[in-house]
Write an enzyme that holds these catalytic residues in place. Structure first.
Site, mmCIF file in Angstrom:
data_model
loop_
_atom_site.group_PDB
_atom_site.id
_atom_site.type_symbol
_atom_site.label_atom_id
_atom_site.label_comp_id
_atom_site.label_asym_id
_atom_site.label_seq_id
_atom_site.Cartn_x
_atom_site.Cartn_y
_atom_site.Cartn_z
ATOM 1 N N GLU A 47 0.827 -1.211 0.000
ATOM 2 C CA GLU A 47 0.000 0.000 0.000
ATOM 3 C C GLU A 47 0.862 1.261 0.000
ATOM 4 O O GLU A 47 2.089 1.209 0.118
ATOM 5 C CB GLU A 47 -0.934 -0.033 1.210
ATOM 6 C CG GLU A 47 -1.880 -1.227 1.148
ATOM 7 C CD GLU A 47 -2.938 -1.227 2.231
ATOM 8 O OE1 GLU A 47 -2.809 -0.491 3.235
ATOM 9 O OE2 GLU A 47 -3.920 -1.991 2.050
ATOM 10 N N CYS A 56 -2.201 -4.781 -5.410
ATOM 11 C CA CYS A 56 -2.737 -6.023 -4.841
ATOM 12 C C CYS A 56 -1.706 -7.150 -4.903
ATOM 13 O O CYS A 56 -0.805 -7.161 -5.751
ATOM 14 C CB CYS A 56 -3.970 -6.453 -5.606
ATOM 15 S SG CYS A 56 -5.397 -5.371 -5.411
ATOM 16 N N GLU A 58 -2.083 -10.247 -5.911
ATOM 17 C CA GLU A 58 -2.114 -11.031 -7.148
ATOM 18 C C GLU A 58 -1.267 -10.361 -8.222
ATOM 19 O O GLU A 58 -0.508 -11.013 -8.942
ATOM 20 C CB GLU A 58 -3.548 -11.152 -7.675
ATOM 21 C CG GLU A 58 -4.522 -11.824 -6.728
ATOM 22 C CD GLU A 58 -5.256 -10.845 -5.831
ATOM 23 O OE1 GLU A 58 -4.610 -9.938 -5.271
ATOM 24 O OE2 GLU A 58 -6.473 -10.999 -5.674
ATOM 25 N N CYS A 93 -10.062 -8.604 -6.707
ATOM 26 C CA CYS A 93 -10.761 -7.389 -7.142
ATOM 27 C C CYS A 93 -10.881 -7.381 -8.674
ATOM 28 O O CYS A 93 -10.250 -8.180 -9.384
ATOM 29 C CB CYS A 93 -10.012 -6.148 -6.656
ATOM 30 S SG CYS A 93 -8.544 -5.750 -7.611
ATOM 31 N N CYS A 96 -7.579 -6.978 -10.649
ATOM 32 C CA CYS A 96 -6.777 -8.211 -10.660
ATOM 33 C C CYS A 96 -7.396 -9.264 -11.561
ATOM 34 O O CYS A 96 -6.682 -10.039 -12.208
ATOM 35 C CB CYS A 96 -6.607 -8.750 -9.240
ATOM 36 S SG CYS A 96 -5.432 -7.780 -8.278
HETATM 37 N N1 THU Z 1 -6.267 -6.458 -2.095
HETATM 38 C C1 THU Z 1 -5.490 -7.414 -2.688
HETATM 39 O O1 THU Z 1 -4.274 -7.486 -2.451
HETATM 40 N N2 THU Z 1 -6.088 -8.278 -3.537
HETATM 41 C C2 THU Z 1 -7.414 -8.260 -3.847
HETATM 42 O O2 THU Z 1 -7.854 -8.985 -4.723
HETATM 43 C C3 THU Z 1 -8.320 -7.389 -3.100
HETATM 44 C C4 THU Z 1 -7.672 -6.292 -2.355
HETATM 45 C C5 THU Z 1 -5.623 -5.507 -1.192
HETATM 46 C C6 THU Z 1 -5.548 -4.112 -1.744
HETATM 47 C C7 THU Z 1 -5.456 -3.289 -0.477
HETATM 48 O O3 THU Z 1 -4.091 -3.224 -0.084
HETATM 49 C C8 THU Z 1 -6.229 -4.109 0.540
HETATM 50 O O4 THU Z 1 -6.338 -5.421 0.001
HETATM 51 C C9 THU Z 1 -7.606 -3.573 0.848
HETATM 52 O O5 THU Z 1 -8.326 -3.334 -0.300
#
Ligand code: THU
Length: 133
Positions: A47, A56, A58, A93, A96
């Site tokens: 982040e 993310c 993935e 998400c 991704c």
């Molecule tokens: N996040 C992921 O790493 N992968 C996903 O498929 C959904 C969301 C992360 C992004 C962010 O750092 C945190 O989860 C909250 O959204």
């Protein structure tokens, strides 16, 4: 691909989630993918104070693998994703899903929970009608 390898990938994704840099969401995600040479590549979410720059787990794993020479589309056998900070399966998400569809087209997708159980899906099921150029 046998069950033991799937379990190894899921367990590796759980370990990768411990590297997450998630001081804003406190939602740690890990990913692990197996390439066609048998190498496992990991990723976690990373982040940033400028929220739109968050990456993310993935996509971290996929971009790492491709940048290290894994063949896009056909070179990825399986991809596991998990979060440590919710009880259920981690559902990728939308962004991704688009990236998975393009880069891990033929992969088995393992949506895992933090206890190490998983359900299986495919890039097509995750994103029907994916954008292609
Ligand atoms: N996040 C992921 O790493 N992968 C996903 O498929 C959904 C969301 C992360 C992004 C962010 O750092 C945190 O989860 C909250 O959204």
């Amino acid at each position: 691909m046998d069950q033991a390898m799937k379990q190894t990938l899921v367990n590796t994704a759980i370990k990768a989630a411990e590297h997450a840099y998630a001081p804003y969401s406190h939602f740690r995600v890990g990913a692990a993918l197996l390439d066609d040479k048998g190498t496992v590549h990991t990723g976690c979410n990373v982040e940033n104070a400028s929220y739109g720059l968050c990456n993310c787990a993935e996509r971290t794993a996929l971009f790492k693998a491709i940048s290290e020479g894994v063949t896009p589309k056909t070179g990825i056998t399986a991809l596991a994703v998990v979060t440590l900070d919710a009880p259920g399966f981690c559902s990728p998400c939308g962004a991704c899903r688009q990236v998975i569809h393009e880069l891990a087209t033929n992969a088995v997708i393992l949506l895992a929970d933090r206890n190490g159980t998983w359900q299986e899906t495919t890039p097509d099921k995750l994103l029907p009608g994916a954008f292609v150029l």
